[in-house]
Design a protein around this motif. Structure first.
Motif, PDB file in Angstrom:
ATOM      1  N   GLY A 110       0.938  -1.462   0.006  1.00  0.00           N
ATOM      2  CA  GLY A 110       0.408   0.083   0.090  1.00  0.00           C
ATOM      3  C   GLY A 110       0.918   1.161   0.362  1.00  0.00           C
ATOM      4  N   VAL A 111       0.519   1.953   0.192  1.00  0.00           N
ATOM      5  CA  VAL A 111       1.131   3.264  -0.494  1.00  0.00           C
ATOM      6  C   VAL A 111       0.198   4.401   0.758  1.00  0.00           C
ATOM      7  CG1 VAL A 111      -0.499   4.548  -1.794  1.00  0.00           C
ATOM      8  CG2 VAL A 111       1.660   6.022  -1.653  1.00  0.00           C
ATOM      9  N   ASN A 112       0.642   5.201   1.989  1.00  0.00           N
ATOM     10  CA  ASN A 112       0.337   6.001   2.184  1.00  0.00           C
ATOM     11  C   ASN A 112       0.022   6.982   2.615  1.00  0.00           C
ATOM     12  OD1 ASN A 112       0.382   7.522   5.033  1.00  0.00           O
ATOM     13  ND2 ASN A 112       0.178   5.653   6.268  1.00  0.00           N
ATOM     14  N   CYS A 113      -1.627   7.848   2.848  1.00  0.00           N
ATOM     15  CA  CYS A 113      -2.111   9.175   1.987  1.00  0.00           C
ATOM     16  C   CYS A 113      -2.253   9.555   3.759  1.00  0.00           C
ATOM     17  CB  CYS A 113      -3.386   9.073   1.617  1.00  0.00           C
ATOM     18  SG  CYS A 113      -3.250   8.024  -0.514  1.00  0.00           S
ATOM     19  N   GLY A 114      -1.479   9.692   4.444  1.00  0.00           N
ATOM     20  CA  GLY A 114      -1.486  10.801   5.910  1.00  0.00           C
ATOM     21  C   GLY A 114      -2.518  10.655   6.161  1.00  0.00           C
ATOM     22  N   SER A 115      -3.124  12.498   6.380  1.00  0.00           N
ATOM     23  CA  SER A 115      -4.151  12.418   7.308  1.00  0.00           C
ATOM     24  C   SER A 115      -4.079  13.632   6.971  1.00  0.00           C
ATOM     25  CB  SER A 115      -3.524  12.467   8.662  1.00  0.00           C
ATOM     26  OG  SER A 115      -5.144  13.084   9.397  1.00  0.00           O
ATOM     27  N   HIS A 117       6.146   4.798  -9.798  1.00  0.00           N
ATOM     28  CA  HIS A 117       7.607   3.839  -9.853  1.00  0.00           C
ATOM     29  C   HIS A 117       7.052   2.333  -9.492  1.00  0.00           C
ATOM     30  CE1 HIS A 117       9.851   6.395 -10.230  1.00  0.00           C
ATOM     31  NE2 HIS A 117      10.054   8.034 -10.219  1.00  0.00           N
ATOM     32  N   PHE A 118       5.767   2.584  -8.607  1.00  0.00           N
ATOM     33  CA  PHE A 118       5.163   1.270  -7.889  1.00  0.00           C
ATOM     34  C   PHE A 118       3.880   0.670  -8.376  1.00  0.00           C
ATOM     35  CE2 PHE A 118       7.825   2.857  -5.015  1.00  0.00           C
ATOM     36  CZ  PHE A 118       8.790   2.085  -5.182  1.00  0.00           C
ATOM     37  N   ASP A 119       3.766  -0.890  -8.174  1.00  0.00           N
ATOM     38  CA  ASP A 119       2.091  -1.660  -8.841  1.00  0.00           C
ATOM     39  C   ASP A 119       1.494  -1.347  -7.440  1.00  0.00           C
ATOM     40  OD1 ASP A 119       0.289  -2.438 -10.129  1.00  0.00           O
ATOM     41  OD2 ASP A 119       0.591  -4.137 -10.585  1.00  0.00           O
ATOM     42  N   PHE A 120       0.470  -0.623  -6.885  1.00  0.00           N
ATOM     43  CA  PHE A 120      -0.049  -0.272  -5.597  1.00  0.00           C
ATOM     44  C   PHE A 120      -1.337  -1.431  -5.766  1.00  0.00           C
ATOM     45  CE2 PHE A 120       3.027   2.992  -4.800  1.00  0.00           C
ATOM     46  CZ  PHE A 120       3.461   3.306  -3.470  1.00  0.00           C
ATOM     47  N   ASP A 121      -1.663  -2.030  -4.778  1.00  0.00           N
ATOM     48  CA  ASP A 121      -2.872  -2.684  -4.185  1.00  0.00           C
ATOM     49  C   ASP A 121      -3.645  -2.170  -3.785  1.00  0.00           C
ATOM     50  OD1 ASP A 121      -2.142  -5.065  -5.590  1.00  0.00           O
ATOM     51  OD2 ASP A 121      -0.068  -4.945  -3.281  1.00  0.00           O
ATOM     52  N   PHE A 122      -3.078  -1.345  -2.682  1.00  0.00           N
ATOM     53  CA  PHE A 122      -3.940   0.080  -1.664  1.00  0.00           C
ATOM     54  C   PHE A 122      -3.637   1.269  -1.089  1.00  0.00           C
ATOM     55  CE2 PHE A 122      -1.865  -2.883   0.523  1.00  0.00           C
ATOM     56  CZ  PHE A 122      -1.534  -2.072   2.202  1.00  0.00           C
TER      57      PHE A 122
END
Length: 372
Positions: A164-169, A215-220
């Motif tokens: 996953g990629v973190n989208c913070g707050s 650069h990444f194939d993120f899943d969530f």
């Protein structure tokens, strides 16, 4: 020292990545994705199982119990640099300190897990925020630059686990900086200041996403928005709808461009008043979904069938009430695991009042009911 798992990994015919993506998109799976959210610090000190095997962290516990792998890439999307943490005063049973968010806080000397008593916020007025923003929220801070190459080596695109990629707050960390009471007042006293804080948070997340998404194939995608308690959100619903949700929509647009259609946020408490706007903004999964602060996960999965996913939602109170209660509650989750869009685990960090033998029973029962 290499950790030796106490349990075999659940048998399966899919990779962890395939299983996670299928389960969260209501597609057929070989078995349920197997994960937990972790444990209180006291568990590592009190559970003989952990002490005898030198398990001192949630990361080690994941390996020890052989859970399915689950990873996330984070960026520097908040205060940089943080305030210097330092003790201001020592009392008989507590310390008064300045924490990384600039809050004057009282915490127990023995450091047991509890919500600190916040005494004073550093950021109160627009002048305070202007100074803090200039010093600690610079978008051009070199420390916000991501080392893409090292992350690609750590998480190659041919991996077999979800990433996953973190989208913070957008507002939860602002609550941390202002305190619950401070945010409540600031929304009315200084609405322009609070909106500028939300906009700043959004811009920092967008800057991070622009660096990593190609650069990444993120899943969530993931996030942290701890702004609800047992009686609902700590900000007004109109504020959330008009100020916070539009920033979610901007982030959603970036995520969707790269095929990321699953986005969870960690928000404790009763999210129901703002859930329609979370969904409209792009957040379509709740994590770890505290039952006693909101509802049984099935209530919302039924109400928002096909739209909402939940990860968590196994009532920690039932987990601490013994084997019969554990089995009875587990049975209520069966139709939702079967339907998809739901992964069961303890609805926050597992507390130390849960007996070790009951926790092991819970893990074994979960495998028996939701394994291959």
């Amino acid at each position: 020292m290499q950790l030796k798992p106490i349990k075999d990994k659940w048998k399966g015919t899919m990779t962890d990545r395939e299983r996670f993506n299928n389960q969260m998109h209501y597609k057929p799976v070989d078995r349920c994705f197997n994960m937990e959210f972790g444990y209180w610090d006291e568990n590592f000190e009190q559970w003989k199982l952990f002490k005898d095997n030198n398990i001192t962290s949630n990361e080690q516990a994941d390996i020890f119990f052989n859970f399915d792998k689950f990873a996330c890439i984070n960026g520097n999307t908040w205060m940089s640099p943080a305030f210097e943490c330092k003790i201001i005063e020592e009392r008989e049973a507590t310390n008064i300190l300045i924490n990384g968010d600039g809050l004057l806080a009282e915490i127990p000397k023995d450091a047991h897990d509890t919500i600190p008593h916040y005494i004073k916020a550093t950021i109160v007025t627009p002048e305070d925020w202007k100074k803090c923003k200039e010093e600690r929220f610079r978008r051009d801070d070199p420390k916000r630059i991501i080392d893409i190459e090292s992350l690609i080596k750590e998480h190659p695109n041919d991996r077999d686990y979800p990433l996953g990629v973190n989208c913070g707050s957008m507002i939860g960390k602002i609550r941390d900086m202002l305190t619950f009471e401070g945010l409540a007042y600031a929304c009315y006293d200084y609405p322009d200041m609070v909106e500028d804080m939300v906009e700043t948070c959004c811009l920092l997340v967008e800057d991070f996403l622009d660096q990593v998404l190609p650069h990444f194939d993120f899943d969530f995608a993931s996030g942290w928005e701890d702004i609800c308690f047992k009686n609902g959100p700590i900000v007004s619903v109109p504020f959330f709808r008009d100020i916070v949700m539009p920033r979610y929509k901007r982030i959603k647009k970036k995520l969707m461009k790269y095929g990321i259609d699953l986005w969870y946020t960690d928000c404790d408490g009763d999210v129901r008043p703002i859930l329609p706007y979370l969904l409209e903004g792009g957040i379509n999964c709740l994590f770890p979904f505290e039952v006693n602060g909101c509802s049984h996960p099935g209530e919302l999965l039924d109400q928002y069938e096909g739209q909402l996913r939940i990860m968590g939602g196994f009532d920690k109170m039932q987990l601490g009430a013994g084997k019969e209660a554990i089995k009875a509650y587990m049975e209520t989750l069966v139709p939702y695991v079967e339907k998809g869009g739901y992964i069961p685990f303890c609805d926050h960090r597992c507390p130390p009042n849960v007996k070790e033998e009951d926790y092991l029973y819970y893990l074994e029962l979960k495998e028996k009911m939701f394994g291959l």
